[in-house]
Design a protein around this motif. Sequence first.
Motif, mmCIF file in Angstrom:
data_model
loop_
_atom_site.group_PDB
_atom_site.id
_atom_site.type_symbol
_atom_site.label_atom_id
_atom_site.label_comp_id
_atom_site.label_asym_id
_atom_site.label_seq_id
_atom_site.Cartn_x
_atom_site.Cartn_y
_atom_site.Cartn_z
ATOM 1 N N UNK A 134 -15.399 23.199 -30.393
ATOM 2 C CA UNK A 134 -14.203 24.024 -30.576
ATOM 3 C C UNK A 134 -14.542 25.318 -31.308
ATOM 4 N N UNK A 135 -15.427 25.237 -32.304
ATOM 5 C CA UNK A 135 -15.858 26.447 -33.009
ATOM 6 C C UNK A 135 -16.567 27.412 -32.061
ATOM 7 N N UNK A 136 -17.458 26.869 -31.247
ATOM 8 C CA UNK A 136 -18.190 27.693 -30.282
ATOM 9 C C UNK A 136 -17.230 28.382 -29.318
ATOM 10 N N UNK A 137 -16.285 27.640 -28.779
ATOM 11 C CA UNK A 137 -15.325 28.214 -27.836
ATOM 12 C C UNK A 137 -14.473 29.290 -28.495
ATOM 13 N N UNK A 260 -22.145 12.492 -37.670
ATOM 14 C CA UNK A 260 -22.482 11.913 -36.383
ATOM 15 C C UNK A 260 -21.312 11.257 -35.674
ATOM 16 N N UNK A 261 -20.130 11.352 -36.258
ATOM 17 C CA UNK A 261 -18.943 10.751 -35.658
ATOM 18 C C UNK A 261 -17.990 11.831 -35.144
ATOM 19 N N UNK A 262 -17.183 11.523 -34.123
ATOM 20 C CA UNK A 262 -16.282 12.525 -33.529
ATOM 21 C C UNK A 262 -15.003 12.691 -34.341
ATOM 22 N N UNK A 277 -6.432 23.951 -34.352
ATOM 23 C CA UNK A 277 -6.849 24.026 -32.962
ATOM 24 C C UNK A 277 -6.955 22.634 -32.344
ATOM 25 N N UNK A 278 -6.649 22.586 -31.050
ATOM 26 C CA UNK A 278 -6.793 21.349 -30.290
ATOM 27 C C UNK A 278 -8.273 21.148 -29.970
ATOM 28 N N UNK A 279 -8.809 19.991 -30.335
ATOM 29 C CA UNK A 279 -10.226 19.714 -30.130
ATOM 30 C C UNK A 279 -10.514 19.027 -28.798
ATOM 31 N N UNK A 280 -9.478 18.633 -28.078
ATOM 32 C CA UNK A 280 -9.711 17.924 -26.836
ATOM 33 C C UNK A 280 -10.161 16.499 -27.098
ATOM 34 N N UNK A 281 -10.789 15.851 -26.098
ATOM 35 C CA UNK A 281 -11.210 14.460 -26.270
ATOM 36 C C UNK A 281 -12.211 14.308 -27.414
ATOM 37 N N UNK A 282 -12.043 13.268 -28.197
ATOM 38 C CA UNK A 282 -12.977 13.007 -29.303
ATOM 39 C C UNK A 282 -14.074 12.065 -28.808
ATOM 40 N N UNK A 283 -14.970 12.643 -28.012
ATOM 41 C CA UNK A 283 -16.047 11.863 -27.418
ATOM 42 C C UNK A 283 -17.185 11.653 -28.415
ATOM 43 N N UNK A 288 -22.149 12.086 -25.403
ATOM 44 C CA UNK A 288 -22.130 13.413 -24.776
ATOM 45 C C UNK A 288 -23.556 13.894 -24.512
ATOM 46 N N UNK A 289 -24.429 13.696 -25.502
ATOM 47 C CA UNK A 289 -25.823 14.131 -25.368
ATOM 48 C C UNK A 289 -26.538 13.385 -24.262
ATOM 49 N N UNK A 290 -26.396 12.061 -24.235
ATOM 50 C CA UNK A 290 -27.091 11.250 -23.230
ATOM 51 C C UNK A 290 -26.520 11.511 -21.842
#
Length: 337
Positions: A134-137, A260-262, A277-283, A288-290
């Motif tokens: 979210x920060x990046x976006x 390390x947690x969403x 801000x809306x963070x979207x799905x908390x995956x 996500x990485x794998x």
Amino acid sequence: MTSHLRWALVGASDIAATKVLPAIRAVGDTAVVVRSGDAGHAAAWAGAHDVPEAVTELRAAVERDDVDAVYVSSVNSRHREHVEAAAAAGKPVLAEKPLALSLEDAQAMVDVCRAAGVVMATNHHLPASPTHRALKSAVRDGLVGQVRAVRVHHAVQLPARLSGWRIDDPVGGGVVLDVTVHDAAAAAAILGTRALEVTAVGLNQDNDPAGPFDAVMTGAIWEDGVLVQTHDAYNNPHLPTSLHILGTEGALVADDCNTGDPVGTVTLWRDHIAEQLDLGPREDLYEVTVQAFGAAVRGEGDVVVNGEDGVRSLAVSLAVLESLRTGTRARVTPTGS
């Protein structure tokens, strides 16, 4: 190659057991073998985590026909050897941070994977976090205008089970190669730029004064005239982590975000008015990485943090260590393209 990867785990580590192996299974992949130099440890680890086979020989893990990908979480000083073996076997590789203890070794790992035509990723988890995405976006969408400064509070309480090399290894241990390296990867992902020079101060506040520092603060200059400040430590059981971005048109405050947690929140501030801000799905960050790694192997996308990104985060960390050693400002060695 099937749509689901079969993994060799090189390193019977805590991060493999608690984060990466669960993520591998959650996305539908499997782990078929674990490798450790200690036969007893390998067997015990495999038994505890339901991995079918344990070996001590590196080639016996990475050269198997039923292995599609390799995850390297061995001791930092052995990463190059293990990544090169995976690449030589034609296997894509996900490698733990820091990639190595020298830029020469880290860049060699990237080069050998490129030459072999295999995907390489670095397991920096923060860029996969919902807060960091979210920060990046928000930054890329111009919500804060031109970024002027970033402040990263990443002082945590180190669990006793994770002490080991972090406290005892005078070369590969300490908070810089463990935590500051994550800050560098996170800032690079958000800003899309590189660090140029850094000044650092540090102490051993709770451990052997002769050992690697367990508390470090840095101030760095990044491209485009951005100042980046970090505080990393192993002795904070009280305050959640945070990341602040100050811009010409607004500011972003992320709380409980360097984990390390969403979890966590991101708030946009303009003229002292807050908007969450809306963070979207908390995956899960590691899922996500794998999952992104698997897509990249299939030619369907990009990894979250690639090998070159891992070299650059190491370059920042090594500059921090140089500043701590000399008591002066240190230049961050340019790497890659």
